[in-house]
Enzyme design. Structure first.
Site, PDB file in Angstrom:
ATOM      1  N   ASP A 151       0.854  -1.192   0.000  1.00 47.81           N
ATOM      2  CA  ASP A 151       0.000   0.000   0.000  1.00 47.81           C
ATOM      3  C   ASP A 151       0.887   1.239   0.000  1.00 47.81           C
ATOM      4  O   ASP A 151       1.659   1.443   0.947  1.00 47.81           O
ATOM      5  CB  ASP A 151      -0.892   0.036   1.255  1.00 47.81           C
ATOM      6  N   LYS A 214      -7.373   3.212  -2.815  1.00 45.21           N
ATOM      7  CA  LYS A 214      -7.725   3.208  -1.395  1.00 45.21           C
ATOM      8  C   LYS A 214      -7.962   4.653  -0.977  1.00 45.21           C
ATOM      9  O   LYS A 214      -7.272   5.556  -1.445  1.00 45.21           O
ATOM     10  CB  LYS A 214      -6.546   2.567  -0.637  1.00 45.21           C
ATOM     11  N   LYS A 250     -10.614  -0.058  -1.734  1.00 44.29           N
ATOM     12  CA  LYS A 250     -10.393  -0.197  -0.296  1.00 44.29           C
ATOM     13  C   LYS A 250     -10.664   1.114   0.431  1.00 44.29           C
ATOM     14  O   LYS A 250      -9.838   2.017   0.428  1.00 44.29           O
ATOM     15  CB  LYS A 250      -8.946  -0.658  -0.016  1.00 44.29           C
TER      16      LYS A 250
END
Length: 305
Positions: A151, A214, A250
């Site tokens: 990430d 995300k 996400k």
């Protein structure tokens, strides 16, 4: 010289400006707010059931990103996931354990459950303010130590100053380091302010190689919002229609209740549809949600994690 490369004699369009041109990025914040309000009012209640809550359990990225984390605490955190399988064999295990890169080895040596991914936040999380060489090294080391997903935070300052090419170059360079490992790009939507910016950032991140987009790091306010989720899902949908490439979603940060999670689930269901409702394509970045979901599924206050 091809005329289409030039906008009226100005400098040639970058390939990212060209890509953005294929999408409607002039979206109004008010329209987004209204659309989200309608989804929440009309659709959430039908997903407020045990089945959906069990599914959400299996989409959680159980996360610890504290200054006080240590090998000991991360090992205990991972053991909880091992023990969950024994304690609640009929429930899906979490999708992912998410930690800092210095703990990738600890998690990969402790984790015994098949199918749980090991995600590391990388690239100088949460600010993303580091030299690209440092980001590359950190990402490569995380993967070497057992991270199966990475990430990263989009370089938000570059984006806000209009350097879309710089943003995309960094993302694609880090995707090359990740190779087959899934890479999530955190847009830090609270800093982007407008629906239009969130849409642009989503598209640039996807074109540059994001496997997931995300919402937030969870380290800044505001974190995830249903409005940001709606815009990002809209972008994922249009990108899929344009390219045939499926990108995951996400939401993370500020998921404080089961109802929050149900709202994100419903937005994904309404905008993207069933194809995204698996624990591969839809993830929730949160730790506090695990016990809350468990309590509602079990029908009593349960503190397992």
């Amino acid at each position: 010289m091809h005329a289409h490369c030039h906008n009226h004699g100005n400098k040639p369009q970058s390939k990212y400006e060209e890509a953005l041109g294929k999408y409607n990025t002039e979206i109004s914040d008010d329209e987004v707010r209204e659309a989200v309000k309608k989804i929440i009012a009309e659709k959430v209640h039908e997903n407020d059931n045990i089945e959906t809550k069990k599914f959400l359990m299996g989409s959680i990225e159980l996360t610890t990103l504290k200054t006080t984390d240590s090998e000991t605490s991360v090992m205990a955190f991972t053991e909880k996931v091992n023990q969950f399988d024994e304690a609640y064999g009929d429930l899906p295990h979490v999708a992912t354990i998410c930690v800092y890169p210095c703990f990738a080895k600890t998690v990969s040596e402790t984790l015994e459950i098949d199918g749980v991914e090991i995600a590391c936040v990388s690239g100088s999380f949460p600010s993303s303010q580091a030299l690209i060489e440092v980001k590359v090294a950190e990402t490569a080391l995380a993967i070497k130590d057992g991270a199966t997903e990475i990430d990263i935070v989009m370089p938000v300052g570059k984006f806000l100053s209009g350097d879309y090419e710089g943003v995309a170059d960094e993302i694609s360079e880090l995707k090359q380091v990740c190779g087959e490992n899934a890479m999530k790009v955190i847009l830090e939507t609270g800093c982007l302010k407008t629906a239009s910016n969130i849409k642009k950032a989503s598209i640039i991140a996807m074109y540059a190689g994001a496997d997931y987009i995300k919402t937030s790091t969870g380290k800044l306010e505001p974190a995830a919002t249903p409005e940001a989720a709606y815009v990002m899902c809209q972008a994922i949908k249009e990108y899929y229609e344009e390219t045939g490439i499926q990108i995951g979603f996400k939401p993370a940060g500020g998921i404080n209740s089961v109802m929050d999670a149900l709202i994100y689930y419903t937005i994904v269901k309404e905008v993207l549809g069933e194809k995204w409702l698996t624990n591969k394509w839809f993830r929730l970045g949160t730790s506090r949600l695990a016990n809350m979901l468990l309590s509602e599924i079990e029908g009593k206050e349960t503190k397992f994690f």
